[in-house]
Write an enzyme that holds these catalytic residues in place. Sequence first.
Site, PDB file in Angstrom:
ATOM      1  N   ASP A 351     -12.157   7.877   4.080  1.00  0.00           N
ATOM      2  CA  ASP A 351     -11.668   6.672   3.403  1.00  0.00           C
ATOM      3  C   ASP A 351     -11.168   5.613   4.368  1.00  0.00           C
ATOM      4  OD1 ASP A 351      -9.612   8.392   4.159  1.00  0.00           O
ATOM      5  OD2 ASP A 351      -8.307   7.852   2.487  1.00  0.00           O
ATOM      6  N   ASP A 387       1.518   2.725  13.376  1.00  0.00           N
ATOM      7  CA  ASP A 387       0.788   3.960  13.148  1.00  0.00           C
ATOM      8  C   ASP A 387      -0.217   4.207  14.271  1.00  0.00           C
ATOM      9  OD1 ASP A 387       0.151   6.107  11.116  1.00  0.00           O
ATOM     10  OD2 ASP A 387      -1.829   5.177  11.299  1.00  0.00           O
ATOM     11  N   GLU A 416       4.595   5.376  16.633  1.00  0.00           N
ATOM     12  CA  GLU A 416       4.329   6.704  16.071  1.00  0.00           C
ATOM     13  C   GLU A 416       3.170   7.295  16.860  1.00  0.00           C
ATOM     14  OE1 GLU A 416       2.204   9.446  13.102  1.00  0.00           O
ATOM     15  OE2 GLU A 416       1.496   7.540  13.901  1.00  0.00           O
TER      16      GLU A 416
END
Length: 655
Positions: A351, A387, A416
């Site tokens: 996705d 991210d 992160e």
Amino acid sequence: MESTVRPAHAPTCVIENFFPDLGAENYLIKRVIGEPLDVFADIFTDGHVILCAVLKWRPAGSSRWYEANMKPMENDRWTGQCSFPKAGRWEYVVEAWADEWLTWKKHFKAKYDANDPELGIEAREGARLLDGAAQRARAAGAADTAVEITQLAEMLRVLPASELIEILLGPALQSILDRHQDRSLSTISRGFRVIVERERARFSAWYEFFPRSAEGRGDKHSSFRDCLPRLDDAKDMGFNVIYFPPIHPIGVSNRKGKNNTLKAYPGDVGSPWAIGSAEGGHRAIEPALGTMEDFQWLLQEARNRGLEIALDFAINCSPDHPYVAEHPEWFYQREDGSIRYAENPPKKYQDIYPLNFHNPNWKALWRELIDVVLFWVGHGVKIFRVDNPHTKPVAFWETLIAEVQARDPEVIFLAEAFTKPRMMQALGKIGFSQSYTYFTWREEKQGLTEYATELSAGEMKHYYRGNFWPNTPDILPFPLQNAPASAFKIRAALAALLMPSWGMYSGYEFCEGKPLPGREEYLDSEKFQLAWRDWNSPNNIKGFIREVNRARNENRALQLYDNLRFHNAEHPDVIAFSKATPDWSSRTLAIININPHHGVSTMVHLDMAALGLPNDRPYQVHDVLHGNSYTWQGSSNFVHLDPNATFMHLFRIEV
């Protein structure tokens, strides 16, 4: 960064062996506003002259330098200290020179004591040096001082040295001459760069929740307008940063179902990290959450509570993201003409399409992504959790952070990045304010001690601010799987007290620990579905978390980064560590049983010097979590810690 002052002569001094030195000119030493920076360097020159050195610092690009004298230590080692009054990029250099007046004074005194017959010649040489100082004073606009120095020079030419020796060697004259030194032959070192940020870059407590699950109903998608109770809960527990996973439209193509299944059924909400749909991309908001007006309303409600909302900057695109149609060249093209989806074998993310940062049109891509961050900064967002930054070029982040913070130096970036150490460290060096760490997997006493010491006492303390998280939506560590409440309390206490920044993902306060079998992942992961959660469940550890965060807010020592010291606890399941301010006004000592299943009794042997305590006088230790006070004396004391009762002490030390 080279010195901005080009010398008109060959170097007269050697300035080398700097500390801290991160190894590359583009790397940034970190400080917050008002935090001191101690600089060390070796400084020497030829001959037997007396050297002077100053530390000089300024906002990058400014013409005005701040300045402080450096002090000699041993073996040509010098040190100086500076601090920074505002956020932004700063630079500093060291300037050193042979001071002719100080050297003259030393020789003149020696000849005076020896009744040297050439003392008159030395006196005339001193007068010449004073004439030069008078000229510099006059040029600086200090006319009265120039006259005073000139008069003394004339006296030195005609009066016996015995009548002037006290003036010549005295502190009053030296103070005047220090303001008008001859630096015409000084040497200026290479420059160093510093990134200065606001206090929250160093001291913060993060609480992560999915706004779409704000009501705790697995059958109803919540909106921004439903989030106020969660803000109030977080505020009550003592958190000051609310972190949202991506809030953008979620793609429909290849949408994942519950527990990351490949097929989504009607009503499945998909992963927020699969960004982009017909409703828009990284500048848009998932319609089920609300509108931009709703989001800005929530931002203001957070500010009213003393909270900040951090957004996730995830550079992920679903197959439905507008970029796919508008800029297919930004993505990785496969041989069959399709676009490659993201993989981290054995994990597959059908996705999500990753972007190609080195595509032929990479400059336009970089520009677009920087503008995305600036878009949200323009709407009031000051903190970003980034991210997976380790999967994008370091140079990209260096460019993005520099440009964003040039516009608004209050913006904070959390990396992160769970990857190899060199990449994590490089991200810290080029500007990330904070970074995730390996804390989640440091479970034993030795591993915790060594890792926390590496972060807070080694070279990394100058550029890497660890943010300790006991869990994330991606990670349910094995020690917390189906674990008792004591395990969750222990890990929260370690995260919150070892580092001044820590965070936790919602559900932690309810000790949620049901795993996907054999994996460090949650069963029924909230990443792929709405969560059922009783936010008022009596089976929670909210009160404990509240008290730990309260202790952090009330004890200044717990808000600093480089003051962590470990002490010797005899039992392998007991960890003891302290934090103190440099002036000893705040001193804390944590003693924690890290075994959630068994009680322990042990002796703890304190490093009294690390606590600023004498060995021969009693002192008070007050447990700020439980309210008990004890009188201790000396370094060795006994503790008993029970995971089902008092499993830890957090002492405030009072003398």
